[in-house]
Design an enzyme around this catalytic site. Structure first.
Site, short mmCIF file in Angstrom:
data_model
loop_
_atom_site.label_atom_id
_atom_site.label_comp_id
_atom_site.label_asym_id
_atom_site.label_seq_id
_atom_site.Cartn_x
_atom_site.Cartn_y
_atom_site.Cartn_z
N LYS A 146 0.81 -1.22 0.00
CA LYS A 146 0.00 0.00 0.00
C LYS A 146 0.84 1.26 0.00
CE LYS A 146 -4.28 -1.85 1.83
NZ LYS A 146 -5.37 -1.71 2.76
N LYS A 226 -4.50 -10.33 -6.57
CA LYS A 226 -5.83 -10.56 -5.95
C LYS A 226 -6.83 -9.52 -6.46
CE LYS A 226 -5.70 -7.66 -1.90
NZ LYS A 226 -6.23 -7.30 -0.65
N LYS A 229 -10.40 -3.58 -4.55
CA LYS A 229 -11.11 -2.33 -4.84
C LYS A 229 -10.15 -1.29 -5.37
CE LYS A 229 -14.39 -2.85 -1.06
NZ LYS A 229 -14.61 -2.52 0.34
P1 TYM Z 1 -10.92 -5.53 3.74
O1 TYM Z 1 -11.98 -4.52 4.04
O2 TYM Z 1 -9.85 -5.15 2.80
O3 TYM Z 1 -11.56 -6.87 3.21
C1 TYM Z 1 -12.63 -7.51 3.89
C2 TYM Z 1 -12.46 -9.02 3.78
O4 TYM Z 1 -12.43 -9.43 2.41
C3 TYM Z 1 -11.31 -10.30 2.20
N1 TYM Z 1 -10.84 -10.13 0.81
C4 TYM Z 1 -10.65 -11.15 -0.04
N2 TYM Z 1 -10.82 -12.48 0.10
C5 TYM Z 1 -10.55 -13.24 -0.99
N3 TYM Z 1 -10.13 -12.74 -2.19
C6 TYM Z 1 -9.94 -11.43 -2.35
N4 TYM Z 1 -9.54 -10.94 -3.54
C7 TYM Z 1 -10.21 -10.56 -1.26
N5 TYM Z 1 -10.14 -9.22 -1.08
C8 TYM Z 1 -10.52 -8.98 0.19
C9 TYM Z 1 -10.26 -9.79 3.19
O5 TYM Z 1 -9.29 -10.77 3.46
C10 TYM Z 1 -11.13 -9.49 4.39
O6 TYM Z 1 -11.35 -10.66 5.15
N6 TYM Z 1 -7.89 -5.09 7.69
C11 TYM Z 1 -9.09 -5.73 7.20
C12 TYM Z 1 -10.34 -5.36 8.00
C13 TYM Z 1 -10.24 -5.58 9.49
C14 TYM Z 1 -10.36 -6.82 10.17
C15 TYM Z 1 -10.27 -6.49 11.56
C16 TYM Z 1 -10.53 -8.14 9.76
C17 TYM Z 1 -10.07 -4.60 10.42
N7 TYM Z 1 -10.08 -5.15 11.67
C18 TYM Z 1 -10.29 -7.49 12.53
C19 TYM Z 1 -10.58 -9.12 10.75
C20 TYM Z 1 -10.47 -8.80 12.11
C21 TYM Z 1 -9.33 -5.25 5.79
O7 TYM Z 1 -8.81 -4.24 5.39
O8 TYM Z 1 -10.26 -6.01 5.12
#
Ligand code: TYM
Length: 360
Positions: A146, A226, A229
């Site tokens: 990032k 992957k 967004k």
């Molecule tokens: P975020 O908002 O980027 O994504 C949310 C969830 O979607 C999953 N994900 C994917 N899984 C499979 N293939 C993909 N291409 C793909 N893109 C996204 C992510 O792995 C995630 O599970 N930091 C985290 C949010 C967070 C969180 C937490 C998660 C904040 N606090 C505590 C678990 C526990 C994030 O940015 O997810």
């Protein structure tokens, strides 16, 4: 000999089954047993794509049936690690809540809440951060990815994995359903829990990752990356609110190789493997079953079948989300109730943490 090894592997399997059943109700470190709690979060940065859905959200819905304590958070504090327009962020929090409800998250069976409404996430993040060396954060792939190309990367972007650990540990979360890209953050959460426990006593559990069978959905334009967004080309992803025609066009244009038969080879044919992975995520079939059923089918034809499956899966979500968004008052009520329920758990925990640290 073969019989006895088969017999011992049978015993091993049933022992593992028993162990799993035990782990389903509690998790134990250093003789301290923690009740099981599922915790996960998603950033309100626009409409989720099918990577978010198959990698995480669909699993969240399933876990509501299998577990008593589930908590899902709309992690708005995480979203401001990159600049957000306040009006757009406000709207995204609403639409993310509606989207999760439309996907099947039930606020009466678990807790659905907005992270920033519980003030103690940042407080615990500070405490954990004071026990976390820079070296632990430097090597995290998400930071490297990032911040690459940014002239002035912000402190929040660097430290947000500590906030993520605080999100989970504030509720003593034991199981964290996420996509594969988040596993390094859960590892960090485990490390920070351990460091805290070593210093102040065994207070936090060591949270474990739960992955789906589709832990890494790839970009439709660059199957080596992957789905995300942040990829500029919107044809690289399918959003949960895409129209049937948009879904069909995006699947038709998905980058694949020039062979036309349907075979599964993650390394050699990553584009097609990604598409087959999507079918498996929808139908629960195995890749080999999909290939067997598509012997003699041409790739173009396969893409149309897959698009139909995606349309059937996503259209009810899109319609339900539109319905929910027509009653914003109802959504605000759900967010408020979620905050109250989350605070009931977090309040006593942060009080104990403060006492362990010596604040009172
Ligand atoms: P975020 O908002 O980027 O994504 C949310 C969830 O979607 C999953 N994900 C994917 N899984 C499979 N293939 C993909 N291409 C793909 N893109 C996204 C992510 O792995 C995630 O599970 N930091 C985290 C949010 C967070 C969180 C937490 C998660 C904040 N606090 C505590 C678990 C526990 C994030 O940015 O997810």
């Amino acid at each position: 000999m073969a019989l006895s090894s088969r017999f011992s592997s049978k015993i091993l399997r049933s022992t593992c089954r028993l162990a799993r059943r035990y782990l389903c109700s509690s998790i134990s470190n250093n003789n301290v047993t923690f009740p099981e709690r599922v915790f996960s979060g998603i950033q309100p940065t626009g409409i989720p794509h099918i990577g978010n859905y198959f990698g995480a959200i669909k699993n969240w819905v399933k876990l509501q049936d299998a577990h008593e304590n589930v908590m899902y958070s709309i992690v708005d504090l995480h979203s401001i690690t990159v600049p957000q327009d306040p009006a757009v962020l406000r709207e995204n929090i609403m639409s993310m809540t509606a989207c999760l409800l439309a996907c099947g998250i039930d606020p009466d069976r678990g807790i659905l809440f907005q992270q920033s409404q519980v003030p103690w996430h940042t407080e615990l993040a500070w405490i954990l951060g004071c026990n976390c060396s820079l070296g632990r954060l430097d090597h995290l792939p998400t930071w490297k990815e990032k911040s690459a190309g940014m002239k002035d990367a912000m402190l929040g972007l660097y430290t947000y994995p500590v906030l993520q650990a605080a999100d989970i540990l504030l509720y003593k979360g034991t199981k964290v359903p996420v996509g594969e890209d988040q596993t390094c953050h859960i590892e960090l959460s485990r490390a920070l829990a351990k460091l805290f426990n070593n210093r102040f006593g065994h207070y936090f559990p060591q949270p474990e990752v739960l992955l789906t069978e589709a832990p890494r959905i790839k970009s439709l334009r660059h199957p080596d990356k992957k789905m995300s967004k942040s990829e500029a080309n919107i044809k690289s992803r399918i959003d949960l609110t895409d129209s049937p025609d948009e879904i069909l066009q995006k699947v038709k244009k998905a980058v694949v190789d020039s062979q036309s038969e349907i075979t599964y080879d993650e390394e050699g044919r990553p584009g097609l493997a990604n598409l087959i992975g999507l079918e498996c995520a929808i139908t629960q079939k195995s890749p080999s079953q999909v290939c067997e059923e598509n012997i003699g089918v041409m790739l173009g034809q396969y893409k149309v079948t897959l698009a139909d499956l995606l349309i059937a899966e996503l259209t009810p979500i899109k319609l339900e989300m539109e319905r929910l968004l027509s009653d914003r008052h109802h959504i605000s009520n759900i967010i408020e109730k979620g905050r109250d329920k989350a605070m009931e758990i977090a309040g006593p925990n942060i009080a104990e943490v403060k006492s362990l640290v010596g604040f009172k």
